[in-house]
Design an enzyme around this catalytic site. Structure first.
Site, PDB file in Angstrom:
ATOM      1  N   LYS A  20     -26.597  -3.013   3.435  1.00  0.00           N
ATOM      2  CA  LYS A  20     -27.059  -1.627   3.328  1.00  0.00           C
ATOM      3  C   LYS A  20     -28.419  -1.570   2.643  1.00  0.00           C
ATOM      4  O   LYS A  20     -29.326  -0.846   3.089  1.00  0.00           O
ATOM      5  CB  LYS A  20     -26.054  -0.798   2.538  1.00  0.00           C
ATOM      6  CG  LYS A  20     -26.489   0.653   2.312  1.00  0.00           C
ATOM      7  CD  LYS A  20     -25.601   1.392   1.342  1.00  0.00           C
ATOM      8  CE  LYS A  20     -25.875   0.985  -0.085  1.00  0.00           C
ATOM      9  NZ  LYS A  20     -25.170   1.844  -1.077  1.00  0.00           N
ATOM     10  N   SER A  21     -28.576  -2.315   1.570  1.00  0.00           N
ATOM     11  CA  SER A  21     -29.826  -2.261   0.798  1.00  0.00           C
ATOM     12  C   SER A  21     -31.010  -2.716   1.628  1.00  0.00           C
ATOM     13  O   SER A  21     -32.086  -2.096   1.594  1.00  0.00           O
ATOM     14  CB  SER A  21     -29.689  -3.125  -0.456  1.00  0.00           C
ATOM     15  OG  SER A  21     -28.659  -2.646  -1.288  1.00  0.00           O
ATOM     16  N   ARG A  25     -34.218  -0.275   3.138  1.00  0.00           N
ATOM     17  CA  ARG A  25     -35.607  -0.656   2.840  1.00  0.00           C
ATOM     18  C   ARG A  25     -36.378  -0.932   4.119  1.00  0.00           C
ATOM     19  O   ARG A  25     -37.544  -0.550   4.244  1.00  0.00           O
ATOM     20  CB  ARG A  25     -35.633  -1.867   1.904  1.00  0.00           C
ATOM     21  CG  ARG A  25     -35.293  -1.514   0.458  1.00  0.00           C
ATOM     22  CD  ARG A  25     -34.904  -2.761  -0.357  1.00  0.00           C
ATOM     23  NE  ARG A  25     -34.688  -2.467  -1.759  1.00  0.00           N
ATOM     24  CZ  ARG A  25     -33.582  -1.900  -2.248  1.00  0.00           C
ATOM     25  NH1 ARG A  25     -32.601  -1.555  -1.424  1.00  0.00           N
ATOM     26  NH2 ARG A  25     -33.465  -1.670  -3.545  1.00  0.00           N
ATOM     27  N   ARG A 131     -25.588  13.041  -9.370  1.00  0.00           N
ATOM     28  CA  ARG A 131     -26.227  11.787  -9.766  1.00  0.00           C
ATOM     29  C   ARG A 131     -27.578  12.070 -10.424  1.00  0.00           C
ATOM     30  O   ARG A 131     -28.406  12.822  -9.899  1.00  0.00           O
ATOM     31  CB  ARG A 131     -26.392  10.862  -8.562  1.00  0.00           C
ATOM     32  CG  ARG A 131     -25.057  10.481  -7.953  1.00  0.00           C
ATOM     33  CD  ARG A 131     -25.180   9.487  -6.828  1.00  0.00           C
ATOM     34  NE  ARG A 131     -25.515   8.152  -7.321  1.00  0.00           N
ATOM     35  CZ  ARG A 131     -25.435   7.056  -6.570  1.00  0.00           C
ATOM     36  NH1 ARG A 131     -25.038   7.141  -5.313  1.00  0.00           N
ATOM     37  NH2 ARG A 131     -25.746   5.881  -7.059  1.00  0.00           N
ATOM     38  N   THR A 175     -30.660   2.908 -13.211  1.00  0.00           N
ATOM     39  CA  THR A 175     -30.474   2.390 -11.862  1.00  0.00           C
ATOM     40  C   THR A 175     -31.819   1.867 -11.390  1.00  0.00           C
ATOM     41  O   THR A 175     -32.855   2.523 -11.548  1.00  0.00           O
ATOM     42  CB  THR A 175     -29.954   3.461 -10.887  1.00  0.00           C
ATOM     43  OG1 THR A 175     -30.087   2.955  -9.540  1.00  0.00           O
ATOM     44  CG2 THR A 175     -30.714   4.753 -11.000  1.00  0.00           C
ATOM     45  N   GLN A 177     -32.933   1.754  -8.588  1.00  0.00           N
ATOM     46  CA  GLN A 177     -33.472   2.511  -7.460  1.00  0.00           C
ATOM     47  C   GLN A 177     -34.630   3.421  -7.880  1.00  0.00           C
ATOM     48  O   GLN A 177     -35.484   3.741  -7.055  1.00  0.00           O
ATOM     49  CB  GLN A 177     -32.351   3.310  -6.793  1.00  0.00           C
ATOM     50  CG  GLN A 177     -31.351   2.397  -6.088  1.00  0.00           C
ATOM     51  CD  GLN A 177     -30.108   3.121  -5.616  1.00  0.00           C
ATOM     52  OE1 GLN A 177     -29.810   4.230  -6.043  1.00  0.00           O
ATOM     53  NE2 GLN A 177     -29.354   2.497  -4.731  1.00  0.00           N
ATOM     54  N   ASP A 325     -22.123  -2.885  -8.388  1.00  0.00           N
ATOM     55  CA  ASP A 325     -21.296  -2.475  -7.255  1.00  0.00           C
ATOM     56  C   ASP A 325     -20.046  -3.324  -7.111  1.00  0.00           C
ATOM     57  O   ASP A 325     -19.088  -2.939  -6.435  1.00  0.00           O
ATOM     58  CB  ASP A 325     -22.109  -2.525  -5.958  1.00  0.00           C
ATOM     59  CG  ASP A 325     -23.103  -1.390  -5.857  1.00  0.00           C
ATOM     60  OD1 ASP A 325     -22.979  -0.403  -6.613  1.00  0.00           O
ATOM     61  OD2 ASP A 325     -24.025  -1.482  -5.023  1.00  0.00           O
ATOM     62  N   GLN A 348     -24.369   1.472 -15.991  1.00  0.00           N
ATOM     63  CA  GLN A 348     -24.817   2.194 -14.796  1.00  0.00           C
ATOM     64  C   GLN A 348     -23.699   2.386 -13.787  1.00  0.00           C
ATOM     65  O   GLN A 348     -23.826   3.189 -12.849  1.00  0.00           O
ATOM     66  CB  GLN A 348     -26.009   1.477 -14.147  1.00  0.00           C
ATOM     67  CG  GLN A 348     -25.693   0.144 -13.482  1.00  0.00           C
ATOM     68  CD  GLN A 348     -25.783  -1.053 -14.413  1.00  0.00           C
ATOM     69  OE1 GLN A 348     -25.461  -0.955 -15.589  1.00  0.00           O
ATOM     70  NE2 GLN A 348     -26.243  -2.182 -13.894  1.00  0.00           N
ATOM     71  N   ARG A 356     -17.329   4.846 -12.070  1.00  0.00           N
ATOM     72  CA  ARG A 356     -16.421   3.800 -11.614  1.00  0.00           C
ATOM     73  C   ARG A 356     -15.688   3.115 -12.762  1.00  0.00           C
ATOM     74  O   ARG A 356     -14.608   2.553 -12.553  1.00  0.00           O
ATOM     75  CB  ARG A 356     -17.190   2.780 -10.762  1.00  0.00           C
ATOM     76  CG  ARG A 356     -17.551   3.345  -9.390  1.00  0.00           C
ATOM     77  CD  ARG A 356     -18.376   2.392  -8.565  1.00  0.00           C
ATOM     78  NE  ARG A 356     -18.596   2.949  -7.224  1.00  0.00           N
ATOM     79  CZ  ARG A 356     -19.558   2.547  -6.406  1.00  0.00           C
ATOM     80  NH1 ARG A 356     -20.403   1.593  -6.785  1.00  0.00           N
ATOM     81  NH2 ARG A 356     -19.693   3.099  -5.215  1.00  0.00           N
TER      82      ARG A 356
END
Length: 449
Positions: A20-21, A25, A131, A175, A177, A325, A348, A356
């Site tokens: 996915k990452s 990108r 978020r 994060t 991101q 994750d 995080q 989570r």
């Protein structure tokens, strides 16, 4: 949707879906490039679809090629906006940009939206609207853009406009991101500009390193001072490319953990241990817990401890800051291990689709496991989880982790919101069914509306 998971022993091989990452990108860089790019074997999931919608909103053209075109099972052709604007977005999306449940799209596209003089409005589902985003928006403002939330909250909906003109931004990245968003956008600032990014905190660094590897492949000039300061000159551009997306270590984690807790052997295909994905470190954790891990020409062969030989998984202390994750899957693995397992330095994990740490603490307790949560992690006393009615919390990783636990628990596991698995792994339950067999003829996984 409720998933009913029955005890089963997995065996055989799993073709791991694409990262996915990397897929997201690839889509964003191709959308900004000058020309046509080919993204081979991309992830086909709800998150990926959200990103495709986003890049189309920015003016890129995305076409799915026929099966087998160019020798790939699946491929996307992306014509970027660079041919119109030298990499700078001429116009903002005509409508609100709804990213669904894709946090990666939300964060990474926010910086790109700041390349346009127009206004982009971002929103998403209920989880996305919880978020945090403020540190990234503040950094965009420091670099010459304009960004703010629409309801005085630290989350979407928010608006972004530009263009970025450079300057100095200090940012804490709980994060990674946030940082990846700035790294992708900064090279496309006007010529003569400079983004000086001062990083006061960086969690999950391997994902930032993944973004850096994409910039290096693109020939982007930047200076990285030990991840404490990054300087990127503007006036650069992205070029079209043809690239196949590697398998996703985050998705592979669930089947690796399935082998671990059942004492089974699985061959996980499509993974590249030389890739920049941080979640490959999961295999080091599982090896320390007693699994056998072999990298072969065909894939990664993983075997859990053999209970017939008296072998058991072992608990331990693990800093998983780089692989947040993996927490849900590793947590259920620790539930079957001998002794105490501590997962630390992962605050995080509370900022993902759900908290989570809290969610896994609650669901493991329903399975009869003694555990406790800390601000930055979980402590789990290994035992024998029992089947239970558990809540997937509309979180794809929690759903899949609980399904893995059901393969070896005492009694059947019932998992609510099982449809959430399709966010990143649409074929999860099908593959789970394919690699398990039961002598009583009973299906391993059953999905009820």
């Amino acid at each position: 949707m409720i998933a009913h998971i029955h005890n089963a022993q997995p065996s055989g091989e799993v073709i791991v879906p694409a990262s996915k990452s990397h897929t997201i990108r690839a889509l964003l860089i191709a959308a900004l490039a000058d020309g046509e790019s080919i993204i081979a074997n991309p992830l086909d999931s709800k998150d990926a679809v959200s990103c495709i919608h986003a890049v189309r909103a920015f003016g890129a053209e995305v076409e799915e090629l026929p099966n087998g075109a160019l020798g790939y099972a699946r491929a996307l052709k992306v014509r970027g906006v660079g041919h119109k604007t030298s990499g700078i977005l001429a116009e903002a999306p005509a409508d609100v940009l709804d990213v669904g449940n894709s946090g990666t799209t939300l964060y990474l596209a926010a910086g790109i939206a700041a390349l346009s003089p127009g206004i982009t409005v971002f929103t998403g589902d209920e989880q996305i609207r919880a978020r945090p985003i403020r540190p990234l928006l503040n950094a965009i403002n420091d670099l010459g853009g304009q960004a703010r939330t629409t309801r005085n909250a630290d989350a979407a909906p928010f608006i972004v406009s530009g263009p970025l003109t450079g300057g100095t931004a200090e940012i804490a990245c709980p994060t990674s991101q946030y940082l990846s968003s700035l790294l992708l956008a900064a090279p496309l600032m006007p010529p003569g500009s400079l983004a000086d990014i001062r990083i006061t905190l960086l969690h999950e660094r391997p994902y930032a390193e993944m973004t850096q590897s994409w910039l290096e492949e693109q020939g982007i000039e930047f200076e990285n001072r030990e991840w404490e300061q990054i300087r990127i000159p503007g006036g650069q551009s992205y070029r079209p490319f043809e690239k196949a997306v590697p398998g996703d270590f985050s998705s592979a984690t669930f089947f690796a953990c399935a082998a671990a807790i059942t004492g089974s052997t699985l061959l996980l295909k499509g993974l590249d241990m030389n890739d920049s994905q941080g979640d490959k470190a999961v295999f080091s954790v599982l090896r320390e817990m007693g699994c056998s891990v072999d990298v072969t020409d065909d894939g990664i062969l993983i075997s859990g401890p053999d209970p017939e030989k008296g072998e058991r998984l072992r608990g331990g202390d693990f800093d998983i800051n780089a692989i947040p994750d993996a927490l849900p899957a590793l947590a259920v693995t620790a539930a079957f291990a001998q002794g105490t397992t501590r997962f630390t330095n992962v605050p995080q994990a509370r900022l993902k689709e759900t908290d989570r740490i809290d969610c896994m603490d609650r669901e493991l307790k329903k399975m009869g496991i003694t555990c406790s949560q800390q601000e930055d992690g979980l402590t789990i006393e290994g035992g024998r989880p029992r089947g239970a009615q558990v809540d997937g919390h509309h979180d794809h990783r929690i759903v899949m982790a609980c399904a893995v636990a059901g393969l070896a628990s005492d009694g059947d596991m019932q998992i609510s919101t099982a449809e959430a698995a399709s966010v990143t792994f649409p074929g999860f339950f099908t593959i789970l069914e394919n690699v398990t067999s039961r002598q009583d003829g009973k299906r391993t996984s059953v999905l009820d509306e």
